[in-house]
Design an enzyme around this catalytic site. Structure first.
Site, PDB file in Angstrom:
ATOM      1  N   LYS A  12      29.523  52.079  35.443  1.00 23.63           N
ATOM      2  CA  LYS A  12      29.843  50.869  36.212  1.00 23.63           C
ATOM      3  C   LYS A  12      31.357  50.645  36.333  1.00 23.63           C
ATOM      4  CE  LYS A  12      25.541  48.298  35.201  1.00 23.63           C
ATOM      5  NZ  LYS A  12      25.020  47.023  34.627  1.00 23.63           N
ATOM      6  N   TYR A  52      19.785  46.654  43.795  1.00 23.97           N
ATOM      7  CA  TYR A  52      19.307  45.733  42.760  1.00 23.97           C
ATOM      8  C   TYR A  52      18.242  44.768  43.299  1.00 23.97           C
ATOM      9  CZ  TYR A  52      22.586  46.822  38.902  1.00 23.97           C
ATOM     10  OH  TYR A  52      23.258  47.399  37.852  1.00 23.97           O
ATOM     11  N   THR A  94      20.900  45.566  26.901  1.00 25.03           N
ATOM     12  CA  THR A  94      21.668  45.024  28.029  1.00 25.03           C
ATOM     13  C   THR A  94      22.894  44.252  27.556  1.00 25.03           C
ATOM     14  OG1 THR A  94      19.561  44.835  29.210  1.00 25.03           O
ATOM     15  CG2 THR A  94      21.431  43.668  30.142  1.00 25.03           C
ATOM     16  N   ASN A 115      28.650  45.828  31.268  1.00 25.49           N
ATOM     17  CA  ASN A 115      28.052  46.582  30.165  1.00 25.49           C
ATOM     18  C   ASN A 115      28.085  48.092  30.399  1.00 25.49           C
ATOM     19  OD1 ASN A 115      26.053  46.747  32.075  1.00 25.49           O
ATOM     20  ND2 ASN A 115      24.517  45.607  30.919  1.00 25.49           N
ATOM     21  N   HIS A 118      24.452  51.812  33.856  1.00 28.30           N
ATOM     22  CA  HIS A 118      23.111  51.495  34.349  1.00 28.30           C
ATOM     23  C   HIS A 118      22.221  52.696  34.069  1.00 28.30           C
ATOM     24  CE1 HIS A 118      19.777  50.445  37.045  1.00 28.30           C
ATOM     25  NE2 HIS A 118      19.782  51.723  37.375  1.00 28.30           N
ATOM     26  N   GLU A 129      15.680  55.377  42.703  1.00 27.36           N
ATOM     27  CA  GLU A 129      17.138  55.217  42.548  1.00 27.36           C
ATOM     28  C   GLU A 129      17.883  56.520  42.827  1.00 27.36           C
ATOM     29  OE1 GLU A 129      16.959  51.526  39.304  1.00 27.36           O
ATOM     30  OE2 GLU A 129      17.844  53.426  38.691  1.00 27.36           O
TER      31      GLU A 129
HETATM   32  N1  UDP Z   1      22.708  41.037  34.018  1.00 27.14           N
HETATM   33  C1  UDP Z   1      23.546  39.952  34.021  1.00 27.14           C
HETATM   34  N2  UDP Z   1      23.097  38.776  33.456  1.00 27.14           N
HETATM   35  C2  UDP Z   1      21.862  38.657  32.896  1.00 27.14           C
HETATM   36  C3  UDP Z   1      21.019  39.777  32.903  1.00 27.14           C
HETATM   37  C4  UDP Z   1      21.468  40.960  33.465  1.00 27.14           C
HETATM   38  O1  UDP Z   1      24.668  40.025  34.503  1.00 27.14           O
HETATM   39  O2  UDP Z   1      21.522  37.586  32.400  1.00 27.14           O
HETATM   40  C5  UDP Z   1      23.176  42.281  34.619  1.00 27.14           C
HETATM   41  C6  UDP Z   1      23.500  43.328  33.578  1.00 27.14           C
HETATM   42  O3  UDP Z   1      24.724  43.940  33.930  1.00 27.14           O
HETATM   43  C7  UDP Z   1      22.353  44.292  33.655  1.00 27.14           C
HETATM   44  C8  UDP Z   1      21.922  44.175  35.111  1.00 27.14           C
HETATM   45  O4  UDP Z   1      22.149  42.810  35.443  1.00 27.14           O
HETATM   46  O5  UDP Z   1      22.779  45.591  33.290  1.00 27.14           O
HETATM   47  C9  UDP Z   1      20.481  44.509  35.370  1.00 27.14           C
HETATM   48  O6  UDP Z   1      19.669  43.753  34.499  1.00 27.14           O
HETATM   49  P1  UDP Z   1      18.484  44.423  33.686  1.00 27.14           P
HETATM   50  O7  UDP Z   1      17.698  43.325  33.064  1.00 27.14           O
HETATM   51  O8  UDP Z   1      17.770  45.385  34.583  1.00 27.14           O
HETATM   52  O9  UDP Z   1      19.260  45.207  32.511  1.00 27.14           O
HETATM   53  P2  UDP Z   1      19.454  46.771  32.247  1.00 27.14           P
HETATM   54  O10 UDP Z   1      18.252  47.481  32.787  1.00 27.14           O
HETATM   55  O11 UDP Z   1      20.734  47.170  32.970  1.00 27.14           O
HETATM   56  O12 UDP Z   1      19.603  46.892  30.774  1.00 27.14           O
HETATM   57 MG    MG Z   2      17.345  47.382  34.658  1.00 23.99          MG
END
Ligand code: UDP
Ligand code: MG
Length: 136
Positions: A12, A52, A94, A115, A118, A129
């Site tokens: 990212k 997304y 996450t 974070n 992805h 994807e």
């Molecule tokens: N995210 C965020 N706030 C939240 C939850 C998620 O900014 O409260 C962002 C975070 O960067 C995350 C992405 O949205 O990586 C996608 O969310 P997901 O729950 O799919 O998490 P991941 O699969 O990336 O662990």
């Molecule tokens: Mg995810």
């Protein structure tokens, strides 16, 4: 039993900005992932919204898409036995502060939004994807 899978990984903007591309690629390789294809790109806000889409009803959707499109990212097809789950494990939770020791998000993640990586969350989504970024 061999179960070679492919998954989509994204380095990212926060990690690309800190010049962590090579370091993170080395971690994947050292854990046995083959980087089948990779490219550095910048997506538009609307491309981020498409990518997304599953999160479109979430309160963080707009910020998330603005963030993903804010700078260069590195998209990669990773291949390994059980690659989808193996990548999720290596990425960590996450929220970086909840991520386990030794995970990429624990090491490099700055916050829940920044974070660093992805990873596809299922085999089905991995296919979608991968197609999204590597259609040809
Ligand atoms: N995210 C965020 N706030 C939240 C939850 C998620 O900014 O409260 C962002 C975070 O960067 C995350 C992405 O949205 O990586 C996608 O969310 P997901 O729950 O799919 O998490 P991941 O699969 O990336 O662990
Ligand atoms: Mg995810």
């Amino acid at each position: 039993m061999s179960n070679l899978e492919r998954t989509l990984s994204i380095i990212k903007p926060d990690a690309v900005e800190r010049n962590l591309e090579n370091e993170i690629k080395e971690i994947f390789k050292s854990k046995g992932f083959n980087i089948v294809k990779n490219k550095k790109i910048q997506v538009s806000k609307s491309e981020a919204e498409q990518f997304y889409k599953v999160h479109e009803t979430k309160p963080f959707f707009n910020d998330l898409c603005a963030y993903l499109s804010s700078g260069p990212i590195v998209v990669m097809i990773l291949e390994k036995e059980n690659a989808v789950a193996a990548n999720r494990e290596l990425m960590g939770a996450t929220k970086p502060e909840e991520a386990a020791e030794g995970t990429i998000r624990k090491k490099y993640g700055l916050s829940i939004d920044k974070n660093s990586v992805h990873g596809s969350d299922s085999i089905e989504n991995a296919k979608v994807e991968i197609d999204f970024f590597f259609k040809d």
